[in-house]
Every structure is written in structure tokens, then in C-alpha cells.
Design a protein around this motif. Sequence first.
Motif, PDB file in Angstrom:
ATOM      1  N   GLY A   1      12.125   4.646 -40.566  1.00  0.00           N
ATOM      2  CA  GLY A   1      12.337   3.227 -40.302  1.00  0.00           C
ATOM      3  C   GLY A   1      12.395   2.921 -38.816  1.00  0.00           C
ATOM      4  O   GLY A   1      11.794   1.946 -38.340  1.00  0.00           O
ATOM      5  N   ALA A   2      13.097   3.763 -38.072  1.00  0.00           N
ATOM      6  CA  ALA A   2      13.182   3.568 -36.619  1.00  0.00           C
ATOM      7  C   ALA A   2      11.814   3.744 -35.959  1.00  0.00           C
ATOM      8  O   ALA A   2      11.461   3.010 -35.023  1.00  0.00           O
ATOM      9  CB  ALA A   2      14.188   4.551 -36.032  1.00  0.00           C
ATOM     10  N   ASP A   3      11.033   4.710 -36.444  1.00  0.00           N
ATOM     11  CA  ASP A   3       9.701   4.936 -35.884  1.00  0.00           C
ATOM     12  C   ASP A   3       8.787   3.734 -36.112  1.00  0.00           C
ATOM     13  O   ASP A   3       7.994   3.363 -35.231  1.00  0.00           O
ATOM     14  CB  ASP A   3       9.074   6.185 -36.504  1.00  0.00           C
ATOM     15  N   LEU A   4       8.883   3.145 -37.300  1.00  0.00           N
ATOM     16  CA  LEU A   4       8.058   1.967 -37.591  1.00  0.00           C
ATOM     17  C   LEU A   4       8.425   0.800 -36.683  1.00  0.00           C
ATOM     18  O   LEU A   4       7.555   0.075 -36.182  1.00  0.00           O
ATOM     19  CB  LEU A   4       8.214   1.566 -39.061  1.00  0.00           C
TER      20      LEU A   4
ATOM     21  N   GLY B   1       5.260  -1.304 -29.669  1.00  0.00           N
ATOM     22  CA  GLY B   1       4.328  -0.675 -28.751  1.00  0.00           C
ATOM     23  C   GLY B   1       4.709   0.716 -28.304  1.00  0.00           C
ATOM     24  O   GLY B   1       4.108   1.254 -27.371  1.00  0.00           O
ATOM     25  N   GLU B   2       5.667   1.350 -28.989  1.00  0.00           N
ATOM     26  CA  GLU B   2       6.066   2.719 -28.664  1.00  0.00           C
ATOM     27  C   GLU B   2       5.447   3.652 -29.708  1.00  0.00           C
ATOM     28  O   GLU B   2       5.788   3.590 -30.890  1.00  0.00           O
ATOM     29  CB  GLU B   2       7.589   2.840 -28.676  1.00  0.00           C
ATOM     30  N   TYR B   3       4.552   4.525 -29.263  1.00  0.00           N
ATOM     31  CA  TYR B   3       3.792   5.356 -30.187  1.00  0.00           C
ATOM     32  C   TYR B   3       4.195   6.823 -30.145  1.00  0.00           C
ATOM     33  O   TYR B   3       3.639   7.624 -30.903  1.00  0.00           O
ATOM     34  CB  TYR B   3       2.294   5.231 -29.872  1.00  0.00           C
TER      35      TYR B   3
ATOM     36  N   GLY C   1       4.758   6.838 -35.449  1.00  0.00           N
ATOM     37  CA  GLY C   1       3.893   6.130 -34.516  1.00  0.00           C
ATOM     38  C   GLY C   1       2.708   6.969 -34.075  1.00  0.00           C
ATOM     39  O   GLY C   1       1.584   6.467 -33.933  1.00  0.00           O
ATOM     40  N   TYR C   2       2.940   8.252 -33.862  1.00  0.00           N
ATOM     41  CA  TYR C   2       1.869   9.167 -33.467  1.00  0.00           C
ATOM     42  C   TYR C   2       0.793   9.232 -34.541  1.00  0.00           C
ATOM     43  O   TYR C   2      -0.404   9.164 -34.249  1.00  0.00           O
ATOM     44  CB  TYR C   2       2.474  10.550 -33.212  1.00  0.00           C
ATOM     45  N   ARG C   3       1.211   9.353 -35.804  1.00  0.00           N
ATOM     46  CA  ARG C   3       0.245   9.419 -36.897  1.00  0.00           C
ATOM     47  C   ARG C   3      -0.537   8.116 -37.031  1.00  0.00           C
ATOM     48  O   ARG C   3      -1.764   8.122 -37.198  1.00  0.00           O
ATOM     49  CB  ARG C   3       0.957   9.739 -38.209  1.00  0.00           C
ATOM     50  N   LEU C   4       0.160   6.990 -36.960  1.00  0.00           N
ATOM     51  CA  LEU C   4      -0.531   5.703 -37.094  1.00  0.00           C
ATOM     52  C   LEU C   4      -1.534   5.500 -35.964  1.00  0.00           C
ATOM     53  O   LEU C   4      -2.629   4.965 -36.175  1.00  0.00           O
ATOM     54  CB  LEU C   4       0.493   4.571 -37.115  1.00  0.00           C
TER      55      LEU C   4
END
Length: 420
Positions: free
Chosen positions: A243-246, A252-254, A259-262
Motif C-alpha cells: 500500500g505504501a509503495d502504491l 512519482g517515487e519509483y 513502484g520498480y515493477r510498475l
Amino acid sequence: MNWRDLLAKFALVFFCFTLWPKGEIYWGMGALVLAWLMDGGISRFSGVIKEPLVAGILLFCGVWMLGLLWSDFAAIFQGKWRKYFILLTFIPLFSLLNRERLPWAAGALLCSYLSMVILGSYQWAIQKMQGISLLGMSYLHYSAALGVGVILAVFLGLETFSRGKRFLSILLWLIAMLLLFLQFNQSARGILLATLMALLLMVVLRYRVKWRMLAGGLMAIIATVVFFAGSSDIFHSRLQQAGADLRSFQQGEYQTSVGYRLAMWDVGLHGIAERPLLGHGSGMAKKYFDDIIIAYKQGIYKKLPEFQEIAHFHNELIEIGMHLGLLGILAFVFLLWCWFQIFRQNQMTLLGSAIVCFIFISGLTDTFLLYSGIPPFLLTVTAIAVCWRKYREDPDRIGQKYTSGERNGNQNPQMFLMSA
């Protein structure tokens, strides 16, 4: 016992024990190929190639070789795509198995698997660490091995239950629950989801016309999942992290796990859209990423390599599509279909459906067939299961062409592992 038979048994046992230590699988593959050549495996190749999975593997690997024609030779050794050729291990492995060697291979695989699970359990329970550091196994690889064990234990439990061996089936299901509990305490979310989906598929296919049994099986799975999920701090933390990663990705933080996978999928889909039919060529995916990352979308993903080294696109379909386009994706689908067919032709449709489901869903969040040790493990399970079934029905049938009646599923309705 002649020396060729002794060499073959040693190679099969040695191969099973090299599945888990990082990098040792290549020694096991070398021993397997050597034993196969000394055993006259080339002369039996025309019989082995009739197996659906062998045909699927040869076509899949052949397409990768074909993709070299439109690749840049200077870049083809980048990335991990060459590990797909490990699938060819199935040919010498399957060819070496016969009635006398089969128990050796099955016993070695069981012993090596139990040793690996015990080591992982010790590291989790005592050292409070995931994976198996002694073997160089990450939590992803360990979770995948546990997932395969869960599927096999549940399948055998269903088979023995249908034959009235209630005590054995309960024991197998308890083993499956133990392995699933260990898997819930690893951080591999996608592989855990693949395991659960494979279990649901098995129960639905097995009891689709028996509503009471179906409802009971689904309720048992749901209750087990709720209990394990509620008792696992690691599972809770991974959900919170997702959830925090999403939220970070939306800002804009990848440089996070999700985030890396997306971001990688975004770049990969863009690359596939540029060359949808044939892709960029075998081995060219990493070079494409390195070349485009600076300018793509004003360079918003240019810091991704600082978070994690770029080796693949964390999605089987995108990874294959980047290299080989639609041609490669169709070859991959054909490979999975052949994997299912080799089980179906030997009256193990349930197990084949679960394994293909597990491979496909695991490949949605990672390049599952590039994992070290896990694809060879699945191939070994497949070879042993198929050969055991064939020798149970007819000791002389292995490698022979199927009759039309067998292809239509009209084989002797004996169950797998009658001695279980």
C-alpha cells in the motif's frame, strides 16, 4: 548392474541434490547430459520427442535461437534470458528414467526437498531470516519451492482420499498446511497468490459436480488462509508495504518494490508496442532499457538502476515479448499447453492444471522460469510423475507412441501412485 546404469543412477541422484545450492545446478546438468550420452540417449531421442513437453521445450528454445537473427551480437549476453535453455534439461532427465532408476530419482528428490525445507524452517524459526542463506536461496526461490510442495501434497491427498485411504490423505494435507504456513512467513506475495489460486483450481476441478464437497473444500482453504494471514507478521508487513509503495508511485517515487515493477512494466510494454511481432531480438531487452531510460517520459525512471540492477522485466510475458514479441509469447503459451498435455495424457489433469496455473500466475509478477533451481525442480517432478504413471500401467510403454484411444483419455483408469 552395468557401469552405464550405475552412472545414470548417480547422475539422477546428483542432479536432484544440486537443485537448491546456488550455481550448483550446472554441475548436476553436466552429469545428467554425460550420463545420457553414455547411456545411448541420442538413439532414443526419436521416441522422447513424441512427448508433448519435449516438443514444447524444443519449440520454445528454438524460437529463442531464431531471435538471434535480429539481435545485436554485442548485446546478446546481457540479462538472464539464457536461463530459459535450462528447460532442455528435461530431455536427458526423462530419457534416463526407467523402471529401475525411477525409485532412485524419486527418493533423491524427496530427500533433497526435505533437507531444503528443514534448512529454511530452521533459518526462519531460529535465525529469524527468510530464504536459505546457506544455499544462496532467496525468499522468492524458497517460497516457490514451498508452493510446489503444497500443490503436490494436496494433489496426492485428493487422490488417496478418493481411494478411501483417509489417514494418508489427512497426513498429506497436514504436510501441505505446514508448507503453506512456512510460505505465509516468506515475503513473496505473487508466488503465494499463485499457490492459493492453484489450490482453488484443483478443488474446483476435482469437486465441480459435488457441491457439498466443493463447498467444504473452499471453506477449508479460506479458513486456512484467514488463519495463516492473521498470524503472520511478515504477511501483514508486506501488505502494508504494498500500500505504501502504491502511494509512493502515485507521487512519482519509483524506487520501491511495487513502484520498480510498475515502472519496468511501463517501459517493457512501450518496447513491445514498438516491435510487437518479433520483438527486439534475443538478449536485447536490457540494452533497450539502458538506451531508452534517459529519454523515456522525460527520464522519470532513470534512477531505477540505483534501486536495483536491471536484469529482467519482472513479468514473464513482458520479458519474452520484449525479446521475441508475439512470436515468443505464442511459443510460451504453447510450452504451457504442452506441459498440461503431458499430464493430461497420463490421467493427471488435476496436477497439470495446477502446475500450469502456478507457473503462469507466478510469472505475472516475476520471470518465474528464470529462477535458479525451481524450473528444473518442476521438470523433475513432471518427469518422475509421468514415468511413474506409465510404468504402473505398462513397464514397456515409456517412449512409445500413444494410440488414438490413449490420446482421447481412454486409458486404464488406474490412479497415480497406486502404492501410496
